[in-house]
Design a protein around this motif. Structure first.
Motif, PDB file in Angstrom:
ATOM      1  N   VAL A  66       0.764  -1.165  -0.008  1.00 31.67           N
ATOM      2  CA  VAL A  66      -0.237   0.417  -0.095  1.00 31.67           C
ATOM      3  C   VAL A  66       0.251   0.915   0.223  1.00 31.67           C
ATOM      4  N   ARG A  67       1.404   2.324  -1.205  1.00 32.75           N
ATOM      5  CA  ARG A  67       1.326   2.794  -0.976  1.00 32.75           C
ATOM      6  C   ARG A  67       1.142   3.675  -0.210  1.00 32.75           C
ATOM      7  N   ALA A  68       2.332   4.976   0.168  1.00 37.64           N
ATOM      8  CA  ALA A  68       1.776   5.745   1.021  1.00 37.64           C
ATOM      9  C   ALA A  68       0.836   6.454   0.965  1.00 37.64           C
ATOM     10  N   SER A  69       0.331   6.853   1.820  1.00 36.97           N
ATOM     11  CA  SER A  69      -0.941   8.205   2.041  1.00 36.97           C
ATOM     12  C   SER A  69      -1.597   7.978   3.352  1.00 36.97           C
ATOM     13  N   GLU A  70      -2.836   9.188   3.173  1.00 32.07           N
ATOM     14  CA  GLU A  70      -2.953   9.482   4.995  1.00 32.07           C
ATOM     15  C   GLU A  70      -3.754   8.322   5.687  1.00 32.07           C
ATOM     16  N   LYS A  71      -4.260   7.381   4.580  1.00 32.06           N
ATOM     17  CA  LYS A  71      -5.222   6.725   5.559  1.00 32.06           C
ATOM     18  C   LYS A  71      -3.651   5.676   6.483  1.00 32.06           C
ATOM     19  N   ILE A  72      -2.635   5.293   6.096  1.00 31.03           N
ATOM     20  CA  ILE A  72      -1.314   4.726   6.186  1.00 31.03           C
ATOM     21  C   ILE A  72      -0.533   5.440   7.507  1.00 31.03           C
ATOM     22  N   HIS A  73      -0.726   6.614   7.005  1.00 30.28           N
ATOM     23  CA  HIS A  73      -0.015   7.552   7.536  1.00 30.28           C
ATOM     24  C   HIS A  73      -0.845   7.673   9.424  1.00 30.28           C
ATOM     25  N   HIS A  74      -1.885   7.432   9.171  1.00 27.82           N
ATOM     26  CA  HIS A  74      -3.068   7.711  10.436  1.00 27.82           C
ATOM     27  C   HIS A  74      -2.727   6.727  10.771  1.00 27.82           C
ATOM     28  N   ILE A  75      -2.642   5.561  11.105  1.00 28.46           N
ATOM     29  CA  ILE A  75      -2.514   4.231  11.563  1.00 28.46           C
ATOM     30  C   ILE A  75      -1.381   3.986  12.317  1.00 28.46           C
ATOM     31  N   PHE A  76      -0.170   4.382  11.157  1.00 27.42           N
ATOM     32  CA  PHE A  76       0.936   4.168  12.065  1.00 27.42           C
ATOM     33  C   PHE A  76       1.149   5.637  12.850  1.00 27.42           C
ATOM     34  N   ASP A  77       1.141   6.425  12.175  1.00 27.77           N
ATOM     35  CA  ASP A  77       1.608   8.274  12.954  1.00 27.77           C
ATOM     36  C   ASP A  77       1.740   7.824  14.363  1.00 27.77           C
TER      37      ASP A  77
END
Length: 307
Positions: free
Chosen positions: A144-155
């Protein structure tokens, strides 16, 4: 060296290329989270493949390169998430091409994790074995490419308060599994692979650009000089360094301009623009502000007052 730090098991690694740490927590039965912080070129150690697992890797900073049995290489960049089956995708070597790497690994042991999810969060309605099939992980890593969704989960995982780490990581692990189950239903994307010739040639291009930032070469000329197809060079360069060769080169030239602004106060903005490879001072000023967030004059003034 292995040590204990609260609820975490910490593995410290060191070799001739640098050092790093891997801090591992058990989240719940079948789920482990590992915080990786490396300042080195490689820490690869051969690990025998195991069955019944899924491995998720999220890159916060740097780049992770892994080499497969057939010699092909893949790169995971900042913000990307990659998921693989460690039994199927056999990694024979790994590197950190930028000399540093920070990220999170989540290891999922399918059998005990499935039982825990069924007993504790049946409303999640996730079958890990079915999810693994839907992801289609065979000879490549699902990504899954860098995205706001991924950032939200991991940040928040990177800066969670120790007082709530256990309960918070449980929630985040469940959220990640639900999200991944949803992504498995959508169009699947896999980490691109590059041949050794393309990967090594791209690194050689990067080194060349660092040493010759003012040389005017088009992408076509670079690809011809290093015997790499244009598309392959552009894709591989972006996979490793997070930007195209052209964008990287512009950044290197602007860094020259930034250095001259502080080190050579007798030079005008126009003279510095020329030294940085810009014939037009206005274009230099616009590009400089886009990269540094302020005009060359403001940058110079602020730098001079701080010294």
């Amino acid at each position: 060296a292995v040590s204990e730090e609260g609820e975490a098991t910490v593995l410290s690694v060191e070799n001739e290329s640098g050092s790093g740490t891997m801090k591992c927590y058990q989240v719940f039965s079948g789920i482990f989270i590992v915080y990786n912080h490396m300042t080195m070129d490689t820490c690869y150690q051969r690990v025998e493949p195991v069955s019944g697992f899924l491995q998720m890797n999220h890159c916060l900073r740097g780049c992770f390169e892994f080499e497969l049995e057939n010699g092909s290489r893949s790169f995971m960049g900042e913000g990307d998430l990659a998921v693989n089956d460690p039994e199927i995708l056999t990694i024979v070597n790994s590197r950190f091409p930028l000399g540093e790497y920070e990220g999170i690994t989540i290891m999922v042991e399918l059998e005990p994790a499935s039982k825990w999810l069924e007993e504790n969060v049946p409303w999640a309605d996730v079958n890990l074995f079915e999810m693994k099939k839907k992801l289609g992980i065979r000879e490549a890593a699902f990504m899954v490419r860098a995205s706001e969704k991924i950032h939200h989960i991991f940040d928040e995982l990177y800066k969670v308060d120790e007082r709530i780490r256990r309960s918070y990581t449980i929630l985040k692990a469940v959220e990640m599994i639900i999200f991944l189950n949803l992504m498995a239903e959508e169009k699947r994307e896999y980490l691109p692979r590059f041949s050794p010739a393309v990967a090594d040639g791209t690194k050689a291009v990067h080194e060349y650009l660092i040493n010759h930032p003012l040389e005017r070469l088009t992408l076509a000329e670079l690809s011809g000089k290093f015997h790499i197809a244009e598309t392959s060079l552009k894709c591989c360069f972006k996979a490793i360094y997070g930007q195209t060769p052209g964008a990287f080169l512009r950044g290197e030239r602007l860094k020259i301009g930034a250095r001259l602004l502080l080190e050579s106060p007798e030079m005008s903005i126009g003279e510095i623009a020329l030294q940085a490879g810009y014939e037009n001072p206005s274009k230099f000023a616009r590009a400089f502000k886009m990269m540094f967030g302020e005009t060359p004059l403001s940058y110079r003034h602020k730098g001079m007052t701080m010294t």
